[in-house]
Design an enzyme around this catalytic site. Structure first.
Site, short mmCIF file in Angstrom:
data_model
loop_
_atom_site.label_atom_id
_atom_site.label_comp_id
_atom_site.label_asym_id
_atom_site.label_seq_id
_atom_site.Cartn_x
_atom_site.Cartn_y
_atom_site.Cartn_z
N SER A 170 0.79 -1.24 0.00
CA SER A 170 0.00 0.00 0.00
C SER A 170 0.82 1.28 0.00
O SER A 170 0.25 2.37 -0.08
CB SER A 170 -0.94 0.02 1.20
OG SER A 170 -2.03 -0.84 0.99
N LYS A 179 3.36 6.62 5.09
CA LYS A 179 2.47 5.58 4.58
C LYS A 179 2.95 4.19 4.95
O LYS A 179 4.15 3.90 4.91
CB LYS A 179 2.35 5.69 3.06
CG LYS A 179 1.27 4.81 2.46
CD LYS A 179 -0.10 5.29 2.87
CE LYS A 179 -1.19 4.26 2.58
NZ LYS A 179 -1.17 3.12 3.53
N SER A 225 -5.39 3.40 5.10
CA SER A 225 -4.96 2.60 3.95
C SER A 225 -6.13 1.90 3.26
O SER A 225 -6.07 0.71 2.93
CB SER A 225 -3.91 1.57 4.38
OG SER A 225 -3.14 1.16 3.28
N LYS A 243 0.07 3.73 -2.73
CA LYS A 243 -0.96 4.77 -2.67
C LYS A 243 -0.37 6.18 -2.68
O LYS A 243 -1.09 7.15 -2.90
CB LYS A 243 -1.84 4.57 -1.43
CG LYS A 243 -2.67 3.27 -1.46
CD LYS A 243 -3.57 3.17 -0.24
CE LYS A 243 -4.50 1.97 -0.32
NZ LYS A 243 -3.90 0.74 0.19
#
Length: 445
Positions: free
Chosen positions: A213, A389, A276, A216
């Site tokens: 993820s 992140k 997320s 992203k």
């Protein structure tokens, strides 16, 4: 490296290997088997015996033993229980009142350990460290307590004991930590300066690996650039598709969604970065380019324009893609730690407002009518961390890109730490935190 941090006798981080052990998954309320473990602790030439337990490969010791040991020192702390939040409250600088029980080395038997990581407060502020309740007592790792209360510790091999000095602050002897193999088995690790691009440490940083993820961030960049170009607006009402609903209903679903539901674009961006949300990434991709496929094409094109030659995107969220073949291939978004660093610093330097999102410890309800905590544990562990992140898949392991401002003489600079392929969320936060700690010490010299 052109600078050296202050050398100390032994690295606190070696304790992570010797007394914190291997990392393991721990969720609030989960039950584990605790195996007896005892260690010797020396402070002010006085030796104490800590009776603890090994849980899932990590060693945990009674919280009150730490409090009694540090009582009367500069690092003393008190322990109370907050009935309102039903959480353990730790108070820095306050004296601890011992209950009279002695620290004894016992031939203990295996016990049940229950995770209490969601029930911790430090001076009324929520923190998130893996801890356990065993027969009503709270147990913590040495390395976590040293970090929480800013205490120096080192392992003395000749005495086979942990030495604690409450007059010194928590620190890392980074070179010794690196030489111990601390980062060797990750898919990649990197510490760099966001402002200058200087790399302070890297390991396997050029290797193209699955990034889960953390993908992203590229999705955010395309959305942010489209807002800047006025192709879309933060106030757009995004109509959710059946694809977004299907993701939300899958095992990888995060935020409940219904096809036809209207959600504010800003809320989707926050859900994507804070908790997320995979379905939010899909909804954003479809809103901008009509489909995940067209959006993904633009992701790869933009990566090429930015010189991120290792980037390989298959979707906007980072989940695995399975081919329809009889012998199916499992494809995942891939990139090197070095290129993730460059992508991260590009976003931060061009759109620093992203940090106003990623620093939030919780997603507010908004038009999604959903709330949950940020997946970045370092926001609950280190002062100053404000992004960036997380990512997790079976192949990618647990990944984290973290950032924080640090003092650089009279000025300030920003560092970015990246860990790819950790075993779990505890290890990824711990090792990324070590990188950030070193970066802070590096620039403080």
């Amino acid at each position: 490296m052109n600078r050296k941090i202050i050398r100390t006798t032994l690295s606190l981080m070696l304790i992570l290997t010797l007394f914190c052990g291997m990392t393991t998954f721990a969720f609030a309320g989960s039950s584990y088997t605790a195996v007896p473990k005892n260690v010797a602790v020396v402070m002010d030439d006085k030796t104490e015996n800590f009776a603890g337990y090994n849980v899932g490969g990590q060693n945990y010791f009674r919280l009150r033993d730490f409090a009694e040991l540090l009582n009367g020192s500069e690092k003393q702390f008190n322990i109370t229980y907050d009935n309102q939040y039903k959480a353990i409250q730790l108070w820095k600088g306050k004296a601890y009142t011992a209950n009279g029980e002695q620290k004894q080395v016992k031939n203990l038997i295996n016990k049940e350990a229950r995770s209490i990581s969601s029930k911790l407060l430090l001076d009324n502020k929520r923190i998130k460290f893996t801890a356990y309740s065993i027969e009503g007592e709270s147990y913590f790792r040495f390395c976590d307590i040293m970090q929480i209360f800013d205490v120096y510790a080192a392992y003395d091999y000749s005495a086979e004991a942990i030495l604690i000095d409450p007059k010194k602050d928590y620190t890392v002897q980074f070179q010794n930590t690196v030489e111990s193999g601390y980062f060797d088995f990750l898919h990649g690790a990197l510490l760099g300066n966001s402002d200058t691009g200087e790399i302070l440490y890297s390991n396997n940083s050029d290797q193209k690996v699955s990034i889960a993820s953390t993908s992203k961030l590229m999705t955010y960049l395309l959305i942010r650039e489209a807002v800047k170009e006025k192709k879309i607006s933060w106030d757009d009402e995004v109509v959710l598709s059946k694809t977004a609903e299907a993701y939300s209903l899958s095992e990888d679903g995060v935020v409940p969604m219904k096809a036809g539901q209207k959600v504010k674009l800003q809320d989707l961006v926050e859900a994507m970065l804070i908790v997320s949300s995979n379905e939010s990434a899909t909804a954003l991709a479809e809103h901008l380019y009509g489909s995940e496929e067209k959006f993904t094409q633009r992701m790869n094109q933009r990566a090429s324009e930015l010189g991120l030659l290792s980037a390989e995107f298959y979707n906007p969220h980072g989940l695995p893609i399975y081919t329809p073949d009889v012998l199916s291939s499992k494809k995942q978004n891939r990139m090197s730690a070095k290129d993730l660093f460059e992508l991260s610093r590009y976003i931060i330097n061009h759109y620093p407002e992203v940090l106003a999102i990623t620093e939030k410890v919780q997603l507010s309800e908004g038009s999604l009518n959903f709330t949950d905590e940020n997946t970045n544990r370092l926001l609950f562990q280190m002062d100053g961390v404000d992004g960036l992140k997380t990512g997790t898949t079976n192949r990618a392991g647990c990944c984290l890109i973290a950032t924080m401002p640090v003092k650089n003489g009279a000025a300030e600079t920003r560092i970015i730490a990246i860990v790819l392929g950790a075993e779990d969320s505890t290890e990824r936060a711990e090792k990324t935190g070590v990188l950030l700690q070193y970066g802070e010490e590096y620039y403080s010299q």
